[in-house]
Design a protein around this motif. Sequence first.
Motif, PDB file in Angstrom:
ATOM      1  N   GLY A  78      28.177  38.483  31.350  1.00 51.34           N
ATOM      2  CA  GLY A  78      26.813  39.106  31.114  1.00 51.34           C
ATOM      3  C   GLY A  78      26.317  40.073  32.124  1.00 51.34           C
ATOM      4  N   ILE A  79      25.169  40.602  32.379  1.00 48.61           N
ATOM      5  CA  ILE A  79      24.575  41.150  33.439  1.00 48.61           C
ATOM      6  C   ILE A  79      23.376  40.322  33.834  1.00 48.61           C
ATOM      7  N   ALA A  80      23.439  40.163  35.103  1.00 41.81           N
ATOM      8  CA  ALA A  80      22.155  39.439  35.677  1.00 41.81           C
ATOM      9  C   ALA A  80      21.038  40.091  35.622  1.00 41.81           C
ATOM     10  N   GLU A  81      19.914  39.766  35.213  1.00 40.08           N
ATOM     11  CA  GLU A  81      18.727  40.157  34.977  1.00 40.08           C
ATOM     12  C   GLU A  81      17.677  39.917  36.314  1.00 40.08           C
ATOM     13  N   SER A  82      17.216  38.737  36.042  1.00 40.34           N
ATOM     14  CA  SER A  82      16.133  38.294  37.206  1.00 40.34           C
ATOM     15  C   SER A  82      16.210  36.920  37.561  1.00 40.34           C
ATOM     16  N   PHE A  83      16.129  36.571  38.956  1.00 40.21           N
ATOM     17  CA  PHE A  83      15.825  35.138  39.222  1.00 40.21           C
ATOM     18  C   PHE A  83      14.508  34.792  39.585  1.00 40.21           C
ATOM     19  N   ARG A  89       9.159  19.089  41.385  1.00 39.67           N
ATOM     20  CA  ARG A  89       8.562  17.803  41.951  1.00 39.67           C
ATOM     21  C   ARG A  89       8.664  18.178  43.601  1.00 39.67           C
ATOM     22  N   HIS A  90       8.156  17.410  44.177  1.00 37.70           N
ATOM     23  CA  HIS A  90       8.232  17.767  45.587  1.00 37.70           C
ATOM     24  C   HIS A  90       9.526  17.884  46.183  1.00 37.70           C
ATOM     25  N   ASP A  91      10.526  17.133  45.450  1.00 39.72           N
ATOM     26  CA  ASP A  91      12.017  17.236  45.960  1.00 39.72           C
ATOM     27  C   ASP A  91      12.684  17.813  45.110  1.00 39.72           C
ATOM     28  N   LEU A  92      12.145  18.679  44.113  1.00 40.68           N
ATOM     29  CA  LEU A  92      13.222  19.319  43.116  1.00 40.68           C
ATOM     30  C   LEU A  92      12.699  20.590  42.824  1.00 40.68           C
ATOM     31  N   THR A  93      13.653  21.677  43.113  1.00 45.35           N
ATOM     32  CA  THR A  93      13.505  22.900  42.672  1.00 45.35           C
ATOM     33  C   THR A  93      14.296  23.517  41.547  1.00 45.35           C
ATOM     34  N   LEU A  94      13.710  24.112  40.517  1.00 47.78           N
ATOM     35  CA  LEU A  94      14.404  24.712  39.519  1.00 47.78           C
ATOM     36  C   LEU A  94      14.592  26.105  39.957  1.00 47.78           C
ATOM     37  N   THR A  95      15.862  26.519  39.777  1.00 52.50           N
ATOM     38  CA  THR A  95      16.197  27.953  39.584  1.00 52.50           C
ATOM     39  C   THR A  95      16.645  28.420  38.514  1.00 52.50           C
ATOM     40  N   ARG A 149      18.037  24.500  44.602  1.00 51.30           N
ATOM     41  CA  ARG A 149      17.990  26.077  44.810  1.00 51.30           C
ATOM     42  C   ARG A 149      19.474  26.629  45.413  1.00 51.30           C
ATOM     43  N   VAL A 150      19.535  27.534  44.428  1.00 55.00           N
ATOM     44  CA  VAL A 150      21.010  28.035  44.696  1.00 55.00           C
ATOM     45  C   VAL A 150      20.810  29.556  45.208  1.00 55.00           C
ATOM     46  N   LEU A 151      21.585  30.053  46.047  1.00 53.75           N
ATOM     47  CA  LEU A 151      21.702  31.227  46.479  1.00 53.75           C
ATOM     48  C   LEU A 151      20.352  31.502  47.503  1.00 53.75           C
ATOM     49  N   SER A 152      20.673  32.309  48.749  1.00 55.20           N
ATOM     50  CA  SER A 152      19.551  32.722  49.379  1.00 55.20           C
ATOM     51  C   SER A 152      18.963  34.200  48.559  1.00 55.20           C
ATOM     52  N   PRO A 153      17.673  34.350  48.819  1.00 56.32           N
ATOM     53  CA  PRO A 153      16.834  35.484  48.303  1.00 56.32           C
ATOM     54  C   PRO A 153      17.556  36.716  48.287  1.00 56.32           C
ATOM     55  N   ALA A 154      18.348  36.752  49.637  1.00 58.70           N
ATOM     56  CA  ALA A 154      19.257  38.047  49.601  1.00 58.70           C
ATOM     57  C   ALA A 154      20.208  38.011  49.010  1.00 58.70           C
ATOM     58  N   GLN A 155      20.897  36.874  48.645  1.00 61.82           N
ATOM     59  CA  GLN A 155      22.077  36.809  47.786  1.00 61.82           C
ATOM     60  C   GLN A 155      21.578  37.094  46.292  1.00 61.82           C
ATOM     61  N   GLN A 156      20.551  36.416  46.008  1.00 63.33           N
ATOM     62  CA  GLN A 156      20.079  36.717  44.574  1.00 63.33           C
ATOM     63  C   GLN A 156      19.873  38.191  44.576  1.00 63.33           C
TER      64      GLN A 156
END
Length: 695
Positions: free
Chosen positions: A67-72, A78-84, A103-110
């Motif tokens: 498919g086509i990536a739309e937005s991240f 939680r303090h130790d958990l980030t959802l991407t 956390r996956v991929l840096s902002p630039a990569q995203q």
Amino acid sequence: MYDALVGLQDSVSILKGIGPKSVRLLAKLDVHTIEDLLHMFPKRFEDRTQTSPLAACTDGEAAYVTGIAESFSERRVRHDLTLTKLIFHDDAGDEGEAVWFRRVLSPAQQARIIGMRITLFGKVKRGYGKVALQNPDINVLATVGGTDTPDLGLVPVYGLTDGLSQANLREWAEAALTTYAPTLTDLLPGTLRAKHQLPHLMTAIKDMHIPSSERHHETARRRFAFEELLILHGVLQSRRILLADKAAPVVNIDRPTFDAFVKALPFELTSGQVDVIDDVLKSLRQSSGMVRLIQGDVGCGKTVVAAVGLLAVLSCGLQGVFLAPTELLARQQLVVLRNLLEPLGFRVEFLSGSVPEKHRRPLLDMLAAGEPMVLVATHAVLEPNVKLPRLALSIIDEQHRFGVGQRNALMTKPNDGISHMLLMSATPIPRTLTQVTVGDVDVSTITTLPGGRKPIRTHVRGQEQRAKVYGGVRKVITDGGQAYVVCPAIAPDGEESLESVVGLFADLSRGWLSQCRLGMVHGQLREEERSQVMDAFRKGDIDVLLATTVIEVGVDVPRANAIVIEAADQFGLAQLHQLRGRVGRGDQQSFCVLVTSGNPTEIGLQRLSVMASTTDGFVIAQEDLRLRGPGDVIGLRQSGVPQLRVTDLAKDADLSAAAAEDAREVLKDPNHVDNCSVYQRIEAYINSVDVGAVA
Ligand code: ADP
Ligand code: MG
């Protein structure tokens, strides 16, 4: 291994993208050379043979979507958990989500991915009218808005170590395959490949990593299984072939000596012992050289059977060796064999690495002069400077601890000819597996236990029940018994864990067992201290012995009637059975308490329930096989034979039989052009074990 070819032995660092850091990480996986990399086979495959539209994805199953990536977006839950989260549209235009719990991929990569055509592979979660892929593998297809087709196929999943990704390994394996696979020569000759319809190494190794179908992978796996089995059988048979035309001494025991021995025993022999003694004495009268495996559950009384064999040899004025895997066990068996044989006027001596030179020298001289005696020994006896010109019988206790090369070294000690050999095993090996663990040997099984023994009572307890468990130990001591407490560790760094011998010792001696006399043994004590503690325990000067698994094999203290095993779910079944076998040797009721660790695994708990449900070693061995799966069998790992990494003995029984036959042919004519590469590999293996063993 395929050393005719330059390149395969090159360091992996020669591949693009593998720098010093990756080299170090790969080394952790035991991958150093290109060849290692090619032989690091995936542990499974992801099925990406087709893509599916979101509408067709099934909840709970893995799916491959384009498919086509739309937005991240990122959200800290939680303090130790980030959802991407990634919103995308599949090729049919339906909206879907990809969710990662990190956390996956840096902002630039995203940013670079937005608007690109992507593939996602992950588990599908349907709910609230949405379709989400959980922690998917994401790949970007080459051009923006294009219609590039994704790679279809089975995607390898490798066993990793921290710091390496699947993508790394896939890329490197593929690079190695492209450059090196075409240069591979196969050690299996064309005749054997044709006979068993196996692919050439070049094809097989590709199909192990990137097969075009399940069927191709299975065909390749069989190619490698056959190779493993061929070398294994070759190694196991080499002894027989090498020794085939050599004779062993004819050993005949006279009736009065035998009767005197039996009369002096403090017990009646069991019918099982009598039968096996019969087998042994019969074989000793043949010059063809006995190689016999004595199997019998822990505590069934194998030592006395061994003693009869040694007695026969002594009565003929010859030499015998009793080899044990640890100094602890050797010293104990020394006492037992001395008690049995010295009163009849025979000599029993001891040799290990720790025997001081001033005793060792004269002992070696006497042995070299051919003086009749029994030598109880550790692997120190295998060294070439120990000469045993009149060796007639070699006994290897707990044989799975020794390799083929070590057995051969002992067997060929006599001046001319060979010695008879008895291999003793308390870890029962299912019949189908003796062939691949010890090879073509005669087997005698002791099926009876000495009478008057009460079955050991086994309980599984949680950590919160420790107070009660050690209360029980106190009662055992008050009633005149003795106990073992086994821990998986000696002492963890900087922490006084109750699952370590040192930590628990400190705790128990201040607390629950403050009234008892405690002792401890573990691998970090000097040999001398260890045997002092063991002696004290044997004499009854110590009530409770805390130990690591150094007491696992053979230790025999009949008054000990309780054993507590801490973090028991972390031990293997064979090991638990051996450990439990330390008790139940006297006429008192015996107890075994298995204390679970902090967070036991499901399979660990299953092992404990097997232990609680039976004391039968053969049943336990079968269960062990079932729980581990047939590729990973007791004994095989330690037995000094080549490891079976891709062979599945349940599936490949036919291959094993065929390989045994082919190995025989190879050994008959090792210089034949078809056989020489296989033969060299067999020899190289045997030599590598010999060197490792004696060093
Ligand atoms: P394993 O087969 O595990 O090596 P051992 O040879 O160490 O067993 O014997 C275990 C214990 O059983 C020893 O204390 C031994 O003296 C005792 N034993 C051996 N045979 C008999 C028998 N026939 N009757 C009673 N006790 C026996
Ligand atoms: Mg034993």
